[in-house]
Design a protein around this motif. Structure first.
Motif, PDB file in Angstrom:
ATOM      1  N   ARG A 157      15.335   4.215  35.896  1.00  0.00           N
ATOM      2  CA  ARG A 157      14.327   5.065  35.273  1.00  0.00           C
ATOM      3  C   ARG A 157      14.781   6.516  35.264  1.00  0.00           C
ATOM      4  O   ARG A 157      14.605   7.235  34.300  1.00  0.00           O
ATOM      5  CB  ARG A 157      13.020   4.949  36.073  1.00  0.00           C
ATOM      6  N   ARG A 158      15.385   6.974  36.356  1.00  0.00           N
ATOM      7  CA  ARG A 158      15.877   8.355  36.437  1.00  0.00           C
ATOM      8  C   ARG A 158      16.998   8.606  35.431  1.00  0.00           C
ATOM      9  O   ARG A 158      17.251   9.745  35.050  1.00  0.00           O
ATOM     10  CB  ARG A 158      16.345   8.672  37.856  1.00  0.00           C
ATOM     11  N   GLN A 159      17.652   7.534  34.983  1.00  0.00           N
ATOM     12  CA  GLN A 159      18.696   7.626  33.964  1.00  0.00           C
ATOM     13  C   GLN A 159      18.119   7.481  32.555  1.00  0.00           C
ATOM     14  O   GLN A 159      18.851   7.473  31.578  1.00  0.00           O
ATOM     15  CB  GLN A 159      19.755   6.536  34.191  1.00  0.00           C
ATOM     16  N   GLY A 160      16.800   7.336  32.464  1.00  0.00           N
ATOM     17  CA  GLY A 160      16.140   7.227  31.167  1.00  0.00           C
ATOM     18  C   GLY A 160      16.123   5.827  30.589  1.00  0.00           C
ATOM     19  O   GLY A 160      15.843   5.647  29.409  1.00  0.00           O
ATOM     20  N   GLY A 216       9.210  -1.457  33.007  1.00  0.00           N
ATOM     21  CA  GLY A 216       9.245  -0.053  33.409  1.00  0.00           C
ATOM     22  C   GLY A 216       9.762   0.854  32.309  1.00  0.00           C
ATOM     23  O   GLY A 216      10.781   0.566  31.689  1.00  0.00           O
ATOM     24  N   THR A 217       9.046   1.945  32.074  1.00  0.00           N
ATOM     25  CA  THR A 217       9.410   2.924  31.054  1.00  0.00           C
ATOM     26  C   THR A 217       9.400   4.317  31.679  1.00  0.00           C
ATOM     27  O   THR A 217       8.401   4.716  32.281  1.00  0.00           O
ATOM     28  CB  THR A 217       8.398   2.895  29.888  1.00  0.00           C
ATOM     29  N   PRO A 218      10.506   5.064  31.542  1.00  0.00           N
ATOM     30  CA  PRO A 218      10.558   6.389  32.169  1.00  0.00           C
ATOM     31  C   PRO A 218       9.793   7.448  31.386  1.00  0.00           C
ATOM     32  O   PRO A 218       9.645   7.354  30.173  1.00  0.00           O
ATOM     33  CB  PRO A 218      12.050   6.721  32.154  1.00  0.00           C
ATOM     34  N   PHE A 219       9.302   8.446  32.112  1.00  0.00           N
ATOM     35  CA  PHE A 219       8.800   9.690  31.536  1.00  0.00           C
ATOM     36  C   PHE A 219       9.852  10.747  31.858  1.00  0.00           C
ATOM     37  O   PHE A 219      10.124  11.005  33.029  1.00  0.00           O
ATOM     38  CB  PHE A 219       7.480  10.134  32.168  1.00  0.00           C
ATOM     39  N   LEU A 220      10.422  11.359  30.824  1.00  0.00           N
ATOM     40  CA  LEU A 220      11.412  12.414  31.015  1.00  0.00           C
ATOM     41  C   LEU A 220      10.967  13.663  30.282  1.00  0.00           C
ATOM     42  O   LEU A 220      10.304  13.580  29.246  1.00  0.00           O
ATOM     43  CB  LEU A 220      12.776  11.969  30.476  1.00  0.00           C
ATOM     44  N   ASP A 221      11.334  14.836  30.799  1.00  0.00           N
ATOM     45  CA  ASP A 221      11.025  16.061  30.071  1.00  0.00           C
ATOM     46  C   ASP A 221      12.102  16.318  29.022  1.00  0.00           C
ATOM     47  O   ASP A 221      13.014  15.505  28.836  1.00  0.00           O
ATOM     48  CB  ASP A 221      10.836  17.247  31.020  1.00  0.00           C
ATOM     49  N   ASP A 222      12.015  17.444  28.320  1.00  0.00           N
ATOM     50  CA  ASP A 222      12.953  17.761  27.237  1.00  0.00           C
ATOM     51  C   ASP A 222      14.391  17.920  27.719  1.00  0.00           C
ATOM     52  O   ASP A 222      15.321  17.768  26.946  1.00  0.00           O
ATOM     53  CB  ASP A 222      12.525  19.045  26.514  1.00  0.00           C
ATOM     54  N   GLN A 223      14.577  18.209  28.990  1.00  0.00           N
ATOM     55  CA  GLN A 223      15.920  18.341  29.558  1.00  0.00           C
ATOM     56  C   GLN A 223      16.399  17.040  30.203  1.00  0.00           C
ATOM     57  O   GLN A 223      17.457  17.011  30.825  1.00  0.00           O
ATOM     58  CB  GLN A 223      15.975  19.471  30.598  1.00  0.00           C
TER      59      GLN A 223
END
Length: 105
Positions: A56-59, A82-89
């Protein structure tokens, strides 16, 4: 929707759980919020979950199985999407998980 939904934040703490997820585990939303999912898992599933959080941390999204312990002590096995939440960076902000019972073989 029949799936249990739960969201965790960047610190892996529960910050949302729908009614179906609370029913699956037998806890109220208040009892779930702020706790990690590890608390509700069989020990062997904790290692599976930890490996999934790395993805998840890898998107990356994935489907995996987790064995839970309900409030009454009975086990339940679910499939987890499982689906990640990532910001613009690309920084990890959390995860949305859909949990549902596997179909019998």
């Amino acid at each position: 929707m029949n799936d249990g939904l739960v969201c965790i934040d960047a610190e892996l703490k529960i910050n949302y759980a729908n009614h179906r997820f609370t029913e699956l585990l037998g806890y109220s939303t208040e009892e779930l919020f702020g706790r990690t999912l590890h608390v509700f898992m069989e020990t062997t599933s904790q290692a599976v979950y930890d490996a999934q959080i790395v993805l998840r941390r890898q998107g990356k999204q994935s489907l995996y199985q987790i064995d839970w312990i309900r409030r009454d002590g009975t086990p339940i096995t679910t499939l987890v999407s499982g689906t990640p939440f990532l910001d613009d960076q690309g920084r990890f902000l959390g995860e949305l998980c859909s949990r549902h019972r596997p179909h019998p073989a």
